[in-house]
Design an enzyme around this catalytic site. Sequence first.
Site, mmCIF file in Angstrom:
data_model
loop_
_atom_site.group_PDB
_atom_site.id
_atom_site.type_symbol
_atom_site.label_atom_id
_atom_site.label_comp_id
_atom_site.label_asym_id
_atom_site.label_seq_id
_atom_site.Cartn_x
_atom_site.Cartn_y
_atom_site.Cartn_z
ATOM 1 N N ASP A 85 49.209 -37.650 -21.591
ATOM 2 C CA ASP A 85 47.570 -37.404 -21.595
ATOM 3 C C ASP A 85 47.209 -37.880 -22.990
ATOM 4 O OD1 ASP A 85 47.906 -36.141 -19.097
ATOM 5 O OD2 ASP A 85 48.564 -34.286 -19.889
ATOM 6 N N GLY B 128 45.733 -40.458 -23.586
ATOM 7 C CA GLY B 128 44.536 -41.262 -23.303
ATOM 8 C C GLY B 128 45.297 -43.028 -23.032
ATOM 9 N N LYS B 129 46.328 -42.939 -22.657
ATOM 10 C CA LYS B 129 46.893 -44.240 -22.469
ATOM 11 C C LYS B 129 46.012 -45.151 -21.455
ATOM 12 C CE LYS B 129 50.692 -42.594 -21.215
ATOM 13 N NZ LYS B 129 50.624 -41.168 -21.360
ATOM 14 N N GLY B 130 45.560 -44.196 -20.309
ATOM 15 C CA GLY B 130 44.773 -44.989 -19.375
ATOM 16 C C GLY B 130 43.540 -45.771 -19.998
ATOM 17 N N ASN C 267 52.861 -38.666 -10.569
ATOM 18 C CA ASN C 267 52.642 -37.481 -11.436
ATOM 19 C C ASN C 267 51.883 -38.031 -12.388
ATOM 20 O OD1 ASN C 267 54.566 -39.338 -12.393
ATOM 21 N ND2 ASN C 267 55.998 -37.822 -13.183
ATOM 22 N N GLY D 18 48.657 -39.445 -14.466
ATOM 23 C CA GLY D 18 47.139 -39.602 -13.986
ATOM 24 C C GLY D 18 46.459 -40.079 -15.095
ATOM 25 N N HIS D 19 45.818 -41.477 -15.002
ATOM 26 C CA HIS D 19 45.282 -42.177 -15.887
ATOM 27 C C HIS D 19 43.917 -42.371 -15.704
ATOM 28 C CE1 HIS D 19 49.505 -44.400 -17.294
ATOM 29 N NE2 HIS D 19 49.098 -42.992 -17.631
ATOM 30 N N GLN E 295 53.504 -40.770 -18.913
ATOM 31 C CA GLN E 295 54.027 -39.431 -19.642
ATOM 32 C C GLN E 295 53.991 -39.829 -21.235
ATOM 33 O OE1 GLN E 295 55.909 -40.291 -16.348
ATOM 34 N NE2 GLN E 295 54.218 -39.154 -15.428
ATOM 35 N N THR F 155 46.012 -35.061 -12.669
ATOM 36 C CA THR F 155 46.708 -35.055 -11.377
ATOM 37 C C THR F 155 46.629 -33.553 -10.895
ATOM 38 O OG1 THR F 155 48.141 -36.811 -12.221
ATOM 39 C CG2 THR F 155 48.837 -35.488 -10.256
HETATM 40 P P1 IMP Z 1 57.168 -34.017 -13.079
HETATM 41 O O1 IMP Z 1 56.865 -35.189 -13.847
HETATM 42 O O2 IMP Z 1 56.126 -33.772 -11.887
HETATM 43 O O3 IMP Z 1 58.515 -33.674 -12.656
HETATM 44 O O4 IMP Z 1 56.900 -32.705 -14.078
HETATM 45 C C1 IMP Z 1 57.705 -32.456 -15.373
HETATM 46 C C2 IMP Z 1 56.838 -32.154 -16.556
HETATM 47 O O5 IMP Z 1 56.129 -33.359 -17.063
HETATM 48 C C3 IMP Z 1 55.803 -31.031 -16.345
HETATM 49 O O6 IMP Z 1 55.615 -30.333 -17.706
HETATM 50 C C4 IMP Z 1 54.586 -32.061 -16.145
HETATM 51 O O7 IMP Z 1 53.503 -31.174 -16.469
HETATM 52 C C5 IMP Z 1 54.781 -33.138 -17.092
HETATM 53 N N1 IMP Z 1 54.177 -34.250 -16.599
HETATM 54 C C6 IMP Z 1 54.197 -34.975 -15.781
HETATM 55 N N2 IMP Z 1 53.675 -36.136 -15.574
HETATM 56 C C7 IMP Z 1 52.568 -36.021 -16.569
HETATM 57 C C8 IMP Z 1 51.461 -36.690 -16.962
HETATM 58 O O8 IMP Z 1 51.201 -37.820 -16.713
HETATM 59 N N3 IMP Z 1 51.088 -36.210 -18.356
HETATM 60 C C9 IMP Z 1 51.268 -35.039 -18.692
HETATM 61 N N4 IMP Z 1 52.309 -34.260 -18.215
HETATM 62 C C10 IMP Z 1 52.900 -34.797 -17.146
#
Ligand code: IMP
Length: 424
Positions: free
Chosen positions: A13, A15-17, A38, A40-41, A220, A296
Amino acid sequence: MAAVILVGTQWGDEGKGKVTDFLSERADAVVRYQGGSNAGHTVEVEEQQFKLHLVPSGILYPHTLCLIASGVVVDLEQLNLEIKSLEERGIDIGNLRLSSRATLVMPYHKKIDEIQERTGKIGTTGRGIGPAYADKINRVGFRVADLLYDPEFKERFKAEVERKNLYFEKLHDEPGYDYRELYDQLWAQIEPLRPYIGDTSHLVYELLKAGKKVLFEGAQGTLLDIDHGTYPYVTSSHPIAGGACVGAGIGPTRIDRVIGVAKAYTTRVGEGPFPAELEGPLGNVLREKGAEFGTTTGRPRRCGWLDGVILRYAARINGLTDLAITKLDVLDSFETLKICLHYRNNGRVVTEFPENLTLQKECTPEYIELPGWQQDTTGITRYEDLPVNARAYIEKIEEITGVRQVLISLGPRRDQTITGGSFF
Ligand code: IMP
């Protein structure tokens, strides 16, 4: 320079998007190399907001090839939904390519994710990411190519669904799946994607050989890396720069530059250690001003001051050559700002990010205080025009990380960006 990796330096999060979108305009191709839906951009273009999960942000440019590489775990239902929503808004997805080696996220992965969250909370996005990667590593996953070309797919799939059903029915008293229904669903979902499926690793190789500009877009962030993050409160892939080589299928010698995206303060969603977290009213102010709610899942993000220990760690782990600093404008109204320079544990000064959870939890941050600039920066487009205290804040980040900034973002729109020099 042709191959540039863009990574998150914190817990995602950052701000890569927006930064990817900005660089995509200058790139011939953008490659997603890990994670899945997982991610979200959020990208804003001409008053329109796009929230992308699987499709690389470069899709908004008609000239940019967008690759979903083999390191990504792909939820076909989600991908089709995303494509449909882009097409409804007039975006052509003819430039999309999906790796035939990418692993599929199955409905049962999402259900396992949900069950696991009930029993031991990581705070996942519930998108089935961990279980899908677990099956991949355990060699019981299914790839795009298996579904399309393997004559034994149906048999293997039936056996695996039956194994999963034992887990659901016997261990968790949950209904299992009818493999035929799942199989039919998979076929209905893969058919429309057929024209885009291919060998993305080879495609990247050819693009780089031809001197094309390729951007590798990490999802991520560094602290969510399965090996180098705050395990077990991490995602199940490699968001770090090294992950780009593995996930895209290219050699490390091809990489020219690694840009780390750092938010001007720190946020995290889900559980796990966060030494510089602000739990009181200041944290709420950052959350409100920065609109810190998950793209997301919509969950409120935990907020804190900028953590220099983490940024230094990210600079090292990723071999950063440049920094992109985002959301600086969120700090516009603060009278004073803090940056964590090191932690303290039992009286001891800790300058390196601790390597295990217990030590991470024991650390308390120690800050330096810097004067704020209390001035609206959202319309500024030249570095020299930034308030002197804002420049001092940026220069402090450069000093801490030993990495120069090449981009500063002062708002969600493309024109709210300060850049120096070229990227490729
Ligand atoms: P998962 O990737 O859904 O298995 O989640 C594992 C951990 O990564 C959790 O703490 C999520 O909130 C975090 N996470 C997964 N994707 C993102 C993202 O795009 N941004 C921020 N945190 C993420």
